[in-house]
Write an enzyme that holds these catalytic residues in place. Structure first.
Site, PDB file in Angstrom:
ATOM      1  N   ASP A   7      76.086 -64.200   4.711  1.00 32.11           N
ATOM      2  CA  ASP A   7      77.315 -64.909   5.045  1.00 32.11           C
ATOM      3  C   ASP A   7      78.421 -64.244   4.229  1.00 32.11           C
ATOM      4  O   ASP A   7      78.533 -64.478   3.031  1.00 32.11           O
ATOM      5  CB  ASP A   7      77.180 -66.387   4.686  1.00 32.11           C
ATOM      6  CG  ASP A   7      78.429 -67.183   5.027  1.00 32.11           C
ATOM      7  OD1 ASP A   7      79.086 -66.866   6.041  1.00 32.11           O
ATOM      8  OD2 ASP A   7      78.745 -68.125   4.277  1.00 32.11           O
ATOM      9  N   GLU A  67      76.883 -62.527   9.699  1.00 30.59           N
ATOM     10  CA  GLU A  67      77.838 -63.321  10.467  1.00 30.59           C
ATOM     11  C   GLU A  67      78.982 -62.434  10.920  1.00 30.59           C
ATOM     12  O   GLU A  67      79.584 -61.719  10.134  1.00 30.59           O
ATOM     13  CB  GLU A  67      78.365 -64.489   9.634  1.00 30.59           C
ATOM     14  CG  GLU A  67      79.269 -65.411  10.442  1.00 30.59           C
ATOM     15  CD  GLU A  67      79.747 -66.588   9.634  1.00 30.59           C
ATOM     16  OE1 GLU A  67      79.144 -67.660   9.766  1.00 30.59           O
ATOM     17  OE2 GLU A  67      80.709 -66.416   8.871  1.00 30.59           O
ATOM     18  N   ASP A 139      77.292 -71.460   0.961  1.00 25.90           N
ATOM     19  CA  ASP A 139      77.241 -70.086   1.457  1.00 25.90           C
ATOM     20  C   ASP A 139      75.796 -69.598   1.588  1.00 25.90           C
ATOM     21  O   ASP A 139      75.468 -68.854   2.513  1.00 25.90           O
ATOM     22  CB  ASP A 139      78.033 -69.156   0.536  1.00 25.90           C
ATOM     23  CG  ASP A 139      79.495 -69.561   0.469  1.00 25.90           C
ATOM     24  OD1 ASP A 139      80.225 -69.297   1.428  1.00 25.90           O
ATOM     25  OD2 ASP A 139      79.891 -70.164  -0.545  1.00 25.90           O
TER      26      ASP A 139
END
Length: 159
Positions: A7, A67, A139
């Protein structure tokens, strides 16, 4: 198969590594890489670069899921994009197969709803990985969600 989910972020980069065995997934490791806002951007990016060059060989993932930029508050977009650039560079240097996923793809895969809330995604991660508590920090939980989603998309990996 070992899958590392990332992430991206300049201040906090979440990572979550899972191991997939047929129909089950188990947590291998998860956490965050942080950089100080007091440092110049170049130093922060260098820190991410160095930490990723240590982390990825240690975890030895078969696949890395990242991501994809989808939509962020404008103030965060540039830092996230810069961090993604460093991640992509490191993955290329280490010859890691890559799968990119948007946040709605992750939400849809884990909850059945592309606009699911953060807590709904965290609860899905907790349930699917048989964790006793919600994964923290956020996260790292997001990175685990990315890794879980990638485990369902392994036929679409670029490498």
């Amino acid at each position: 198969m070992r899958i590392l989910g990332l992430d991206p972020g300049l201040a906090t980069l979440g990572y979550g590594c899972i191991e997939v065995h047929r129909d089950t997934c188990q947590v291998w490791d998860f956490g965050v890489i942080t950089t100080s806002a007091d440092l110049p951007t170049g130093d922060r990016l260098q820190s991410l670069y160095n930490d990723l060059h240590t982390l990825i060989p240690t975890l030895q993932p078969d696949v890395v899921a990242l991501e994809r930029l989808f939509f962020y508050k404008m103030s965060h977009t540039i830092g996230v994009a810069q961090a993604r650039g460093v991640i992509l560079l490191v993955l290329s240097q280490l010859h890691c197969p890559l799968l990119e996923l948007t946040p709605p793809q992750v939400k849809q895969a884990l909850t059945g709803y592309g606009n699911a809330s953060k807590i709904e995604v965290q609860q899905a991660v907790q349930r699917e990985l048989h964790l006793s508590t919600l994964p923290q920090p956020d996260d790292a939980a997001d990175a685990l969600a990315i890794a879980l989603t990638a485990s369902r998309h392994c036929g679409h990996i670029d490498g």
